[in-house]
Design an enzyme around this catalytic site. Structure first.
Site, PDB file in Angstrom:
ATOM      1  N   ASP A  92      12.019  76.630  10.558  1.00 44.69           N
ATOM      2  CA  ASP A  92      12.587  75.395  10.015  1.00 44.69           C
ATOM      3  C   ASP A  92      12.292  74.260  10.984  1.00 44.69           C
ATOM      4  OD1 ASP A  92      14.306  75.691  12.130  1.00 44.69           O
ATOM      5  OD2 ASP A  92      16.084  76.095  10.934  1.00 44.69           O
ATOM      6  N   SER A  93      12.641  73.045  10.598  1.00 44.07           N
ATOM      7  CA  SER A  93      12.245  71.876  11.390  1.00 44.07           C
ATOM      8  C   SER A  93      13.280  71.482  12.428  1.00 44.07           C
ATOM      9  CB  SER A  93      12.021  70.682  10.458  1.00 44.07           C
ATOM     10  OG  SER A  93      13.252  70.258   9.894  1.00 44.07           O
ATOM     11  N   TYR A  96      18.336  70.803   9.873  1.00 42.84           N
ATOM     12  CA  TYR A  96      19.667  71.281   9.504  1.00 42.84           C
ATOM     13  C   TYR A  96      20.570  71.358  10.729  1.00 42.84           C
ATOM     14  CZ  TYR A  96      23.465  74.050   7.633  1.00 42.84           C
ATOM     15  OH  TYR A  96      24.717  74.488   7.260  1.00 42.84           O
ATOM     16  N   ASP A 147      13.115  66.589   8.395  1.00 41.03           N
ATOM     17  CA  ASP A 147      13.844  65.879   7.351  1.00 41.03           C
ATOM     18  C   ASP A 147      15.275  65.663   7.799  1.00 41.03           C
ATOM     19  OD1 ASP A 147      14.586  68.591   7.254  1.00 41.03           O
ATOM     20  OD2 ASP A 147      15.215  68.410   5.171  1.00 41.03           O
ATOM     21  N   GLN A 195      14.509  66.186  -0.916  1.00 38.06           N
ATOM     22  CA  GLN A 195      15.902  65.832  -0.654  1.00 38.06           C
ATOM     23  C   GLN A 195      16.438  64.999  -1.830  1.00 38.06           C
ATOM     24  OE1 GLN A 195      18.000  66.890   1.522  1.00 38.06           O
ATOM     25  NE2 GLN A 195      16.705  67.928   3.029  1.00 38.06           N
ATOM     26  N   GLY A 222      18.799  70.424   1.461  1.00 36.62           N
ATOM     27  CA  GLY A 222      19.987  69.631   1.198  1.00 36.62           C
ATOM     28  C   GLY A 222      20.912  70.217   0.155  1.00 36.62           C
ATOM     29  N   ASP A 272      16.189  82.055   2.056  1.00 38.47           N
ATOM     30  CA  ASP A 272      16.707  82.518   3.345  1.00 38.47           C
ATOM     31  C   ASP A 272      18.181  82.201   3.416  1.00 38.47           C
ATOM     32  OD1 ASP A 272      17.317  80.269   5.749  1.00 38.47           O
ATOM     33  OD2 ASP A 272      16.254  79.507   3.995  1.00 38.47           O
TER      34      ASP A 272
END
Length: 377
Positions: A92-93, A96, A147, A195, A222, A272
């Site tokens: 992931d980036s 979150y 994001d 998003q 999101g 996930d």
């Protein structure tokens, strides 16, 4: 990388496909165990292959960046060599985790995000370019664009501004991705993220923008952040009508067995969630007969196996009574057994969904299985 669809369900948007990566093939629909710090909690790497039968796992950009740090990972030759998992990895980036740091001094600006480490309070910055560089160093097969994950609830205006910024960050991610190369001799790919919170018009705008980028695959973010489940399904339904049908679709952070099966029906290929391992540590066991709270006294003298469907696997090696004893005593083995059982169930479930899609019977099967899987025993 390649993605192909072999079967579609006649009465839903479900499809069975295959993603080919340099680290192996992924049969979809698929559930991806979450390996936050380079490890799926309580599970040996060998167990991910057998009995769990995982085909791809996740790594976490934020946590791996902080510990062990990029220098260690790069010296090791990337995350695959560092943790010993030889299959595909998705990272992931960190978006979150940044979202979850709200209230700790986190500051979101056009350039990127300033945040404090949850470990020692040190100050760090994530930018779209920096996050691409971090994921290049980690060596994930699939990298996620940076994001902002909007909270729920949020105002329409906040969701719109956040979405617009996420799109601008995406353009910067793509530029950085295109001007850099993989570090370890195998291909990597980038997934953008849709998003727009629970606002239908924003989700459609975002999905159209993401689709226009022509990425190998696309993600829906999101959601599963506290909104009603009906809103989650509605947003996923609208987005999958827009995202390219010949590209894999990933619904991030979802969820329960019911969420996953309904998501498959809406045309989602990849899922996930921390639920199988997190809930395992708290004594919740997902089985083919329903959900067990192993801490309940009713299991104290139940010497039947954990799940008779898997009698020749870990579920058949231990009784409910013994697992209850371990969990109540907070023995590490209890969390480990429960985690393996839950992940095996999740991977079995998506594998069965794939078979039903191939047979053209998915919808009827899903409608029978959801009440069974979600029943509290």
């Amino acid at each position: 990388m390649k993605f192909s669809i072999s079967h579609t369900d006649p009465s839903s948007k479900a499809r069975a496909g295959e993603i080919t990566t340099d680290h192996g093939t992924i049969q979809t629909p698929i559930f991806m165990p979450v390996g936050t710090a380079g490890t799926v909690k309580g599970v040996h790497i060998s167990e991910l292959t057998d009995p769990i039968k995982a085909q791809i796992i996740l790594g976490n950009t934020y946590h791996l960046y902080l510990r062990p740090g990029l220098e260690v990972i790069e010296k090791a030759g990337g995350l695959h060599k560092f943790n010993g998992w030889q299959g595909p990895i998705l990272t992931d980036s960190g978006g979150y985790q940044v979202y979850s740091l709200a209230g700790t001094g986190r500051k979101i600006q056009e350039e990127g995000v300033k945040f404090k480490s949850h470990i020692d309070g040190s100050i760090h910055y994530f930018t779209p370019e920096g996050v691409m560089d971090i994921q290049r160093t980690i060596g994930a097969d699939i990298m996620m664009a940076f994001d902002e994950c909007t909270p729920y609830p949020c105002t329409y205006e906040y969701a719109r501004k956040s979405m617009d910024m996420t799109h601008r960050w995406l353009d910067r991610c793509i530029k950085r991705f295109d001007e850099t190369d993989p570090k370890y001799g195998y291909n990597q790919t980038l997934f953008p993220i849709v998003q727009g919170s629970v606002y239908s018009d924003l989700r459609k705008v975002s999905a159209e923008y993401i689709a226009s980028k022509g990425a190998f695959g696309n993600a829906i973010g999101g959601l599963s952040v506290g909104e009603p489940v009906e809103d989650m399904y509605a947003m996923a339904d609208e987005v999958t009508d827009i995202l390219p049908k010949d590209k894999p679709r990933y619904l991030m952070g979802v969820g329960t067995p019911a969420n996953i099966l309904e998501g498959i029906a809406l045309g989602i290929d990849m899922f996930d969630c921390v639920m199988p391992t997190r809930n395992a540590r708290n004594g919740m066991i997902f089985t083919t007969q329903g959900i067990i709270n192993i801490k309940n006294k009713k299991w104290e003298s139940d010497f039947s196996v954990i799940d008779p469907h898997f009698v020749n696997e870990v579920h058949g090696q231990y009784t409910k009574s013994y697992l209850r004893h371990l969990v109540r005593c907070e023995e590490m083995l209890g969390a480990m057994i429960a985690s393996v059982c839950n992940l095996r169930f999740y991977l079995w479930m998506v594998g069965e969904a794939r078979k039903e899609i191939q047979a053209g019977t998915f919808t009827a099967w899903k409608n029978r299985m959801i009440p069974q899987f979600m029943h509290r025993l």
